[in-house]
Design a protein around this motif. Structure first.
Motif, mmCIF file in Angstrom:
data_model
loop_
_atom_site.group_PDB
_atom_site.id
_atom_site.type_symbol
_atom_site.label_atom_id
_atom_site.label_comp_id
_atom_site.label_asym_id
_atom_site.label_seq_id
_atom_site.Cartn_x
_atom_site.Cartn_y
_atom_site.Cartn_z
ATOM 1 N N THR A 33 39.950 15.564 12.610
ATOM 2 C CA THR A 33 39.607 15.263 13.997
ATOM 3 C C THR A 33 39.881 16.490 14.852
ATOM 4 O OG1 THR A 33 40.361 13.031 13.538
ATOM 5 C CG2 THR A 33 39.979 13.564 15.838
ATOM 6 N N PRO A 75 36.739 9.471 19.299
ATOM 7 C CA PRO A 75 37.650 9.237 18.174
ATOM 8 C C PRO A 75 39.123 9.398 18.533
ATOM 9 C CG PRO A 75 36.203 11.141 17.771
ATOM 10 C CD PRO A 75 35.993 10.724 19.190
ATOM 11 N N HIS A 88 36.720 5.424 16.605
ATOM 12 C CA HIS A 88 36.372 5.213 18.020
ATOM 13 C C HIS A 88 37.464 4.367 18.699
ATOM 14 C CE1 HIS A 88 33.911 4.715 21.551
ATOM 15 N NE2 HIS A 88 33.649 3.437 21.337
ATOM 16 N N GLY A 101 40.270 9.493 13.770
ATOM 17 C CA GLY A 101 38.823 9.667 13.729
ATOM 18 C C GLY A 101 38.077 8.373 14.012
#
Ligand code: GAL
Length: 388
Positions: free
Chosen positions: A22, A35, A41, A39
């Protein structure tokens, strides 16, 4: 890298490896997937933010996939951040009770718009939210409170309210306390009906059981007093109610804002001693044009201004609905407008619209931008003048 991730997953290292995957974010990208450190949402809808000891805590409705996700299946999700761009998953701060447990917050209830504030007197974190009891649609219209001694929780459910039972709002005239003949038969949205609403039609109806409380926010003023601002009277009128010193109940002092104005999704901030309120109209999950109001006192009078949004898609508030006005720590007069782009068919996909709020005189303004950072709030420096 794919094989590395697969290996990581097999070894149970998905978290740390995904984290390395990420990239650090340095800007807001409204409407784009956002994210967290894994990672995934962000899952914090109808959210609010608490700033506490140098860290921001984001609290919102945890949604699941599919229409069932429009009711509470999990609880309130918390994330924390130092910079507002990068959020660390702190897990579920308030967990719904098992289905069939009889708890007011049992799985399948509607638990919306959680807002957390810190109470200096008790040292407790206090979470308020809109609660609808399981299998009753939106009829219960309650507001509920939970507490914790840690920002991230776990929060303990305390109770729910129909606020201000047996209390008239400030300035409610004697002659309004008695029903008028035929007032229940008035046709909605006519001038006579609007006047009747302003003169207490629904306030009288709900005087005994307490006033309805749906979309809400909590606001703590500079003097430490806290207020609940909630849609009431069948979503026709906003109520502003003072909370007790421990922030867990109502003092009974309350007032109305914009009678029959049909406002929900209230979000409030204070700048230069004035209070600004942004709301939406009432069209369920479908977006509509935002509204704005200003007042010199929380007790009013509130003056309605324009739709704060301008430019393309202003009439749908850029396809979103307000949830919170977030003061940026350490920056004067810097507020982030936080809103939801609801996706009721698959609620977990709901998007977040965060935009910088600006002011044109008293008028709050929102302009769309695909990408922006907190530097947007910094005033352009005055050009140095050269003395000749
Ligand atoms: C919206 C409200 C949301 C949710 C939804 C349900 O108007 O702002 O929080 O209650 O209705 O239809």
């Amino acid at each position: 890298m794919k094989s590395l991730l697969l290996l990581g997953a097999l070894l149970g290292l998905a978290g740390p490896l995904a984290q390395a995957q990420t990239p650090k974010r340095t800007a807001f990208e409204p409407g784009r997937p956002w994210p967290d450190n894994h990672g995934v949402h962000l899952n914090a809808h109808g959210a609010g933010v608490l700033y506490d000891r140098g860290r921001y805590y984001l609290f919102g409705e945890h949604k699941i996939a599919g229409p069932k996700g429009n009711t509470a299946q999990v609880g309130v999700h918390c994330y924390s951040s130092k910079d507002l761009y990068n959020w660390q998953d702190e897990g579920i701060a308030l967990t719904v009770a098992p289905e069939g447990s009889g708890s007011e917050i049992q799985k399948g209830c509607v638990l919306e718009r959680p807002k957390v504030v810190f109470n200096k007197k008790t040292g407790q974190y206090v979470m308020w939210f809109h609660l609808e009891l399981k299998d009753q649609g939106y009829a219960a219209s309650r507001t509920a409170v939970a507490v914790s001694n840690k920002a991230t929780g776990p929060y303990r459910y305390v109770r729910s309210y129909r606020p201000n039972a047996g209390q008239w709002p400030l300035g409610f005239k004697e002659e309004w306390k008695q029903p008028r003949p035929g007032e229940q038969d008035l046709k909605w949205w006519t001038p006579e009906w609007r006047q009747a609403v302003a003169d207490g039609l629904f306030i009288r109806r709900d005087f005994g059981p307490g006033q309805m409380a749906r979309d809400m926010t909590i606001y703590v003023d500079d003097d430490g007093k806290a207020y609940s601002i909630h849609s009431s009277e069948e979503n026709l009128t906003l109520h502003l109610s003072e909370l007790t010193d421990d922030y867990q109940g109502f003092t009974g002092k309350w007032t109305t804002i914009a009678p029959a104005g049909h406002n929900e999704a209230p979000a409030l901030c204070k700048k230069d001693g004035k209070y600004y309120l942004i709301t939406s109209g009432c069209t369920g999950w479908a977006p509509n044009a935002a509204r704005s109001f200003v007042a010199s006192s929380l007790w009013g009078p509130w003056k309605q201004l324009e739709n704060p949004a301008v430019g393309p898609e202003a009439d749908s508030t850029f396809r979103s609905q307000s949830t919170y006005l977030l003061p940026v720590a350490g920056k004067k007069d810097a507020f982030i407008f936080m809103a939801d782009r609801w996706t009721p068919k698959n609620p977990i996909d709901g998007g977040y619209i965060w935009l910088p709020l600006s002011f044109e005189g008293d008028q709050p303004r929102l302009r769309w931008t695909d990408r922006w950072a907190l530097g947007a709030f910094d005033q352009p420096k005055a050009k140095p003048t050269v003395n000749q």
